[in-house]
Design an enzyme around this catalytic site. Structure first.
Site, PDB file in Angstrom:
ATOM      1  N   SER A 215       0.852  -1.193   0.000  1.00  0.00           N
ATOM      2  CA  SER A 215       0.000   0.000   0.000  1.00  0.00           C
ATOM      3  C   SER A 215       0.882   1.234   0.000  1.00  0.00           C
ATOM      4  O   SER A 215       1.670   1.435   0.928  1.00  0.00           O
ATOM      5  CB  SER A 215      -0.908   0.006   1.233  1.00  0.00           C
ATOM      6  OG  SER A 215      -1.650   1.203   1.274  1.00  0.00           O
ATOM      7  N   LYS A 216       0.741   2.026  -1.028  1.00  0.00           N
ATOM      8  CA  LYS A 216       1.544   3.248  -1.106  1.00  0.00           C
ATOM      9  C   LYS A 216       1.312   4.099   0.152  1.00  0.00           C
ATOM     10  O   LYS A 216       2.246   4.525   0.798  1.00  0.00           O
ATOM     11  CB  LYS A 216       1.163   4.033  -2.368  1.00  0.00           C
ATOM     12  CG  LYS A 216       1.863   5.339  -2.500  1.00  0.00           C
ATOM     13  CD  LYS A 216       1.467   6.052  -3.782  1.00  0.00           C
ATOM     14  CE  LYS A 216       1.931   7.501  -3.715  1.00  0.00           C
ATOM     15  NZ  LYS A 216       1.594   8.270  -4.900  1.00  0.00           N
ATOM     16  N   THR A 217       0.052   4.313   0.487  1.00  0.00           N
ATOM     17  CA  THR A 217      -0.269   5.198   1.606  1.00  0.00           C
ATOM     18  C   THR A 217      -0.287   4.473   2.952  1.00  0.00           C
ATOM     19  O   THR A 217      -0.133   5.083   3.990  1.00  0.00           O
ATOM     20  CB  THR A 217      -1.682   5.789   1.411  1.00  0.00           C
ATOM     21  OG1 THR A 217      -2.584   4.682   1.247  1.00  0.00           O
ATOM     22  CG2 THR A 217      -1.747   6.684   0.199  1.00  0.00           C
ATOM     23  N   GLU A 222      -9.404  -1.047   2.867  1.00  0.00           N
ATOM     24  CA  GLU A 222      -9.466  -2.477   2.519  1.00  0.00           C
ATOM     25  C   GLU A 222      -8.156  -3.180   2.890  1.00  0.00           C
ATOM     26  O   GLU A 222      -8.151  -4.245   3.508  1.00  0.00           O
ATOM     27  CB  GLU A 222      -9.702  -2.666   1.018  1.00  0.00           C
ATOM     28  CG  GLU A 222     -11.076  -2.261   0.527  1.00  0.00           C
ATOM     29  CD  GLU A 222     -11.121  -0.825   0.021  1.00  0.00           C
ATOM     30  OE1 GLU A 222     -10.342   0.021   0.519  1.00  0.00           O
ATOM     31  OE2 GLU A 222     -11.954  -0.545  -0.857  1.00  0.00           O
ATOM     32  N   ARG A 278      -1.141   3.582  -9.811  1.00  0.00           N
ATOM     33  CA  ARG A 278      -1.348   2.783 -11.026  1.00  0.00           C
ATOM     34  C   ARG A 278      -0.092   2.676 -11.875  1.00  0.00           C
ATOM     35  O   ARG A 278      -0.092   2.049 -12.922  1.00  0.00           O
ATOM     36  CB  ARG A 278      -2.521   3.342 -11.839  1.00  0.00           C
ATOM     37  CG  ARG A 278      -2.450   4.822 -12.154  1.00  0.00           C
ATOM     38  CD  ARG A 278      -3.790   5.342 -12.626  1.00  0.00           C
ATOM     39  NE  ARG A 278      -3.815   6.797 -12.770  1.00  0.00           N
ATOM     40  CZ  ARG A 278      -4.068   7.662 -11.797  1.00  0.00           C
ATOM     41  NH1 ARG A 278      -4.303   7.220 -10.572  1.00  0.00           N
ATOM     42  NH2 ARG A 278      -4.099   8.965 -12.016  1.00  0.00           N
ATOM     43  N   GLU A 363      -8.548   5.629 -14.537  1.00  0.00           N
ATOM     44  CA  GLU A 363      -8.238   6.438 -13.355  1.00  0.00           C
ATOM     45  C   GLU A 363      -7.387   7.648 -13.770  1.00  0.00           C
ATOM     46  O   GLU A 363      -7.401   8.684 -13.115  1.00  0.00           O
ATOM     47  CB  GLU A 363      -7.518   5.604 -12.282  1.00  0.00           C
ATOM     48  CG  GLU A 363      -7.600   6.220 -10.899  1.00  0.00           C
ATOM     49  CD  GLU A 363      -7.131   5.313  -9.777  1.00  0.00           C
ATOM     50  OE1 GLU A 363      -7.945   4.959  -8.902  1.00  0.00           O
ATOM     51  OE2 GLU A 363      -5.941   4.949  -9.764  1.00  0.00           O
ATOM     52  N   HIS A 394     -16.397 -15.230 -28.798  1.00  0.00           N
ATOM     53  CA  HIS A 394     -17.607 -16.023 -28.575  1.00  0.00           C
ATOM     54  C   HIS A 394     -18.541 -15.375 -27.560  1.00  0.00           C
ATOM     55  O   HIS A 394     -19.472 -16.020 -27.087  1.00  0.00           O
ATOM     56  CB  HIS A 394     -17.221 -17.433 -28.119  1.00  0.00           C
ATOM     57  CG  HIS A 394     -16.450 -18.169 -29.174  1.00  0.00           C
ATOM     58  ND1 HIS A 394     -17.065 -18.891 -30.175  1.00  0.00           N
ATOM     59  CD2 HIS A 394     -15.118 -18.256 -29.405  1.00  0.00           C
ATOM     60  CE1 HIS A 394     -16.142 -19.416 -30.962  1.00  0.00           C
ATOM     61  NE2 HIS A 394     -14.949 -19.036 -30.520  1.00  0.00           N
ATOM     62  N   LYS A 516     -15.397   6.825  -0.888  1.00  0.00           N
ATOM     63  CA  LYS A 516     -14.657   6.375   0.303  1.00  0.00           C
ATOM     64  C   LYS A 516     -15.187   7.072   1.553  1.00  0.00           C
ATOM     65  O   LYS A 516     -15.415   6.448   2.580  1.00  0.00           O
ATOM     66  CB  LYS A 516     -13.168   6.731   0.173  1.00  0.00           C
ATOM     67  CG  LYS A 516     -12.352   5.842  -0.716  1.00  0.00           C
ATOM     68  CD  LYS A 516     -10.868   6.218  -0.551  1.00  0.00           C
ATOM     69  CE  LYS A 516     -10.028   5.671  -1.677  1.00  0.00           C
ATOM     70  NZ  LYS A 516      -8.658   6.159  -1.694  1.00  0.00           N
TER      71      LYS A 516
HETATM   72  O1  F6P Z   1      -8.503   4.745  -4.299  1.00  0.00           O
HETATM   73  C1  F6P Z   1      -7.717   4.725  -5.430  1.00  0.00           C
HETATM   74  C2  F6P Z   1      -6.295   4.419  -5.086  1.00  0.00           C
HETATM   75  O2  F6P Z   1      -5.714   5.512  -4.444  1.00  0.00           O
HETATM   76  C3  F6P Z   1      -5.499   4.023  -6.301  1.00  0.00           C
HETATM   77  O3  F6P Z   1      -5.041   5.106  -7.025  1.00  0.00           O
HETATM   78  C4  F6P Z   1      -4.429   3.207  -5.698  1.00  0.00           C
HETATM   79  O4  F6P Z   1      -3.774   2.415  -6.645  1.00  0.00           O
HETATM   80  C5  F6P Z   1      -5.222   2.396  -4.701  1.00  0.00           C
HETATM   81  O5  F6P Z   1      -6.192   3.296  -4.219  1.00  0.00           O
HETATM   82  C6  F6P Z   1      -4.454   1.802  -3.559  1.00  0.00           C
HETATM   83  O6  F6P Z   1      -3.767   2.767  -2.808  1.00  0.00           O
HETATM   84  P1  F6P Z   1      -2.648   2.363  -1.788  1.00  0.00           P
HETATM   85  O7  F6P Z   1      -1.541   1.722  -2.538  1.00  0.00           O
HETATM   86  O8  F6P Z   1      -2.228   3.642  -1.128  1.00  0.00           O
HETATM   87  O9  F6P Z   1      -3.237   1.391  -0.796  1.00  0.00           O
END
Ligand code: F6P
Length: 552
Positions: A215-217, A222, A278, A363, A394, A516
């Site tokens: 997760s980047k952030t 989720e 992305r 996106e 098909h 969200k």
């Molecule tokens: O909600 C969209 C998003 O920010 C995407 O751009 C990103 O790829 C995804 O959620 C997951 O984000 P993260 O890597 O921060 O969990």
């Protein structure tokens, strides 16, 4: 800012409008081929991939273009200052101006170690140091040197992430399965639907499973929830918190949250905020790919994308493959009213490629506000969809052949199969369909031809194909890691070119925020007592019905 707000104000846009009025749907592709035996040579381009030594041919000749169209489209790109924006992007300028960020995923695949800087500071060293860490870790896990808490080697990887932290790794590990380590099992858990995690855990042994929390952030609801569930499951078996260090690693930019989750910073593979989600498969987010296909193959994957970056930055627009792809997309969206873009890989391993491209394209360019803050006066990002051939033939191809919509389509095929079974019979059949579809879409079938086949008069209109449907064919030698890297980078730069002409910011994604926020407040209502009454009657009614049916 590029000095224009609406693309429609550009002189070349106006010239293209006139050109469309003249050429419009009057262009008949099969006649263009009959007129010009050189058409294929003129409009197809061979990309030489230094990563694997192979070629990828991009054939644009079955599109609604003449030499004049192409030169007007190139003029449009020049007026829209596509090259200047591209150069700014490659210089590390903050072209993602709504988030004040550089767009610099190309630095992650800078396999020739060219100088690359953000804010006047080289990023080459930090990128290489993460790659070294990934290499070392990958080799430890793959060799069995990295052991789980009971001393057993790792045989299962569970990547927990969503969006860009999932789609890239899933798509690439699937597409490159022939390079995967035998016996290594992979699971990708993205959905908050408990079923996704439950099924992955059912198939995993805590003693031999490695969880990659991607997760980047590190704040995505989720992913954090799924990661906590995995951690609880793991601790039920391992008991000791110290065992987490052998089974959980984080792929993230957020050290603070990673540590708060309980993952040691030395088990974190970092990247920077100039990597969009992305566009992050090239970063530490690609660790599952490196673990599965091995570091050398991962490096070739990066090199394939780098080779496309080199082509994109150094080739004049007339011959620039991603630029032509992007310009064609604008041509169809804005002058022919096409609403969609279909990508059909004739390669079963690439079955998630369209899903991956959906996030990349939709996106990025699902925006309606120009870089000067105005609502656009034209349509922007198309609806991208796709499925592998021949399956898609098909199911929904009927609409392509005889429906009322114009659906520009990309077909992708590799000459060499990874599985040339039955003396390559399958490959020949696959290829024959790849060629037949673009030909059929172009030539169609006249009522006369249908009649000559003996069809009764009343069936003739039903069996007639108008044809003249535009397609792009992409023919690779083989889907190697290098070829896949180049193909992804092709679509990334195509998306960039579209966005530059539409004058939108392709690199933010505010559009995902509202849902969200609402989900967060509705979750509170689902967890609270009593009936909900703050919404419209439909939303209230549905929430209350759900609460009573689910026993909440
Ligand atoms: O909600 C969209 C998003 O920010 C995407 O751009 C990103 O790829 C995804 O959620 C997951 O984000 P993260 O890597 O921060 O969990």
């Amino acid at each position: 800012m590029p000095g224009f707000s609406q693309a429609t104000d550009l002189a070349a846009w106006k010239a293209l409008t006139e050109h469309h009025d003249k050429l419009g749907r009057a262009i008949v592709l099969k006649e263009e081929f009959a007129k010009d035996p050189e058409r294929f040579n003129k409009f197809s381009h061979a990309f030489k991939n230094s990563a694997d030594g192979n070629e990828i041919v991009f054939d644009f000749s079955k599109n609604f273009i003449t030499e004049e169209t192409l030169s007007l489209l190139v003029k449009l790109a020049k007026e829209a200052k596509v090259e200047e924006l591209r150069d700014d992007m490659f210089k590390g300028e903050k072209i993602n101006f709504t988030e004040q960020r550089a767009v610099y995923h190309m630095a992650l695949r800078n396999t020739s170690n060219k100088p690359m800087q953000v804010d006047g500071k080289s990023v080459v060293e930090e990128v290489n140091s993460v790659l070294d860490h990934m290499k070392e870790f990958t080799e430890q896990v793959r060799s069995g040197e990295w052991k789980g808490y009971t001393g057993k080697p790792i045989d299962t990887i569970v990547n927990i992430g969503i969006g860009g932290s999932d789609l890239g790794p899933v798509m690439v590990t699937e597409a490159l399965k022939p390079y995967g380590k035998e016996g290594m099992k992979l699971h990708f858990v993205s959905n908050i639907d408990g079923t996704h995690m439950a099924e992955a855990l059912k198939a995993s042994n805590p003693e031999t499973t490695l969880f990659l929390v991607a997760s980047k952030t590190f704040t995505t609801a989720e992913t954090v929830t799924n990661a906590n569930t995995a951690k609880s499951w793991f601790l039920e078996h391992a008991k000791e918190k110290s065992a987490i260090a052998k089974h959980f690693v984080a792929l993230s930019t957020n050290t603070k949250e990673v540590e708060a989750f309980g993952i040691d910073a030395k088990n974190m593979f970092g990247f920077s905020d100039w990597v969009g989600g992305r566009y992050s498969v090239w970063s530490a987010i690609g660790l599952s790919v490196a673990l599965y296909i091995g570091y050398d193959n991962f490096h070739e994957f990066l090199a394939g994308a780098h080779a496309m970056d080199e082509h994109f930055t150094s080739t004049p627009l007339e011959k620039n493959i991603p630029a032509i792809g992007g310009l064609l997309s604008v041509w169809y969206s804005d002058f022919f009213g096409a609403q969609t873009h279909l990508v059909a890989p004739y390669d079963q391993y690439m079955h998630r490629f369209p899903a991956y491209l959906q996030q990349l394209s939709m996106e990025s360019n699902g925006k309606a506000i120009t870089r000067s803050g105005d609502y656009v006066k034209y349509t922007t990002g198309p609806i991208l969809f796709g499925e592998p051939g021949t399956n898609s033939q098909h199911s929904f191809f009927q609409l392509l052949h005889q429906g009322t919509k114009l659906i520009p389509t990309d077909f992708i095929l590799a000459a060499e199969s990874h599985n040339p079974i039955d003396n390559n019979k399958h490959q020949r059949m696959l290829a024959s369909n790849f060629f037949a579809q673009s030909e059929a879409l172009m030539v169609g079938k006249t009522p006369e031809a249908v009649k000559a086949e003996g069809a009764p008069d009343e069936l003739i209109p039903h069996k007639t194909f108008l044809g003249n449907r535009p397609t792009t064919s992409i023919l690779a030698q083989k889907i190697t890691p290098g070829a896949l890297g180049s193909l992804i980078a092709y679509y990334e730069h195509l998306t960039f070119v579209e966005g530059a002409i539409w004058n939108i910011n392709s690199y933010d994604q505010w559009g995902v925020e509202l849902g969200k926020q609402l989900a967060k407040s509705i979750l509170g209502e689902l967890e609270g007592e009593g009936k909900v009454d703050k919404h419209d009657s439909s939303t209230n009614g549905l929430i209350n019905l759900f609460k009573s049916k689910a026993g909440m």
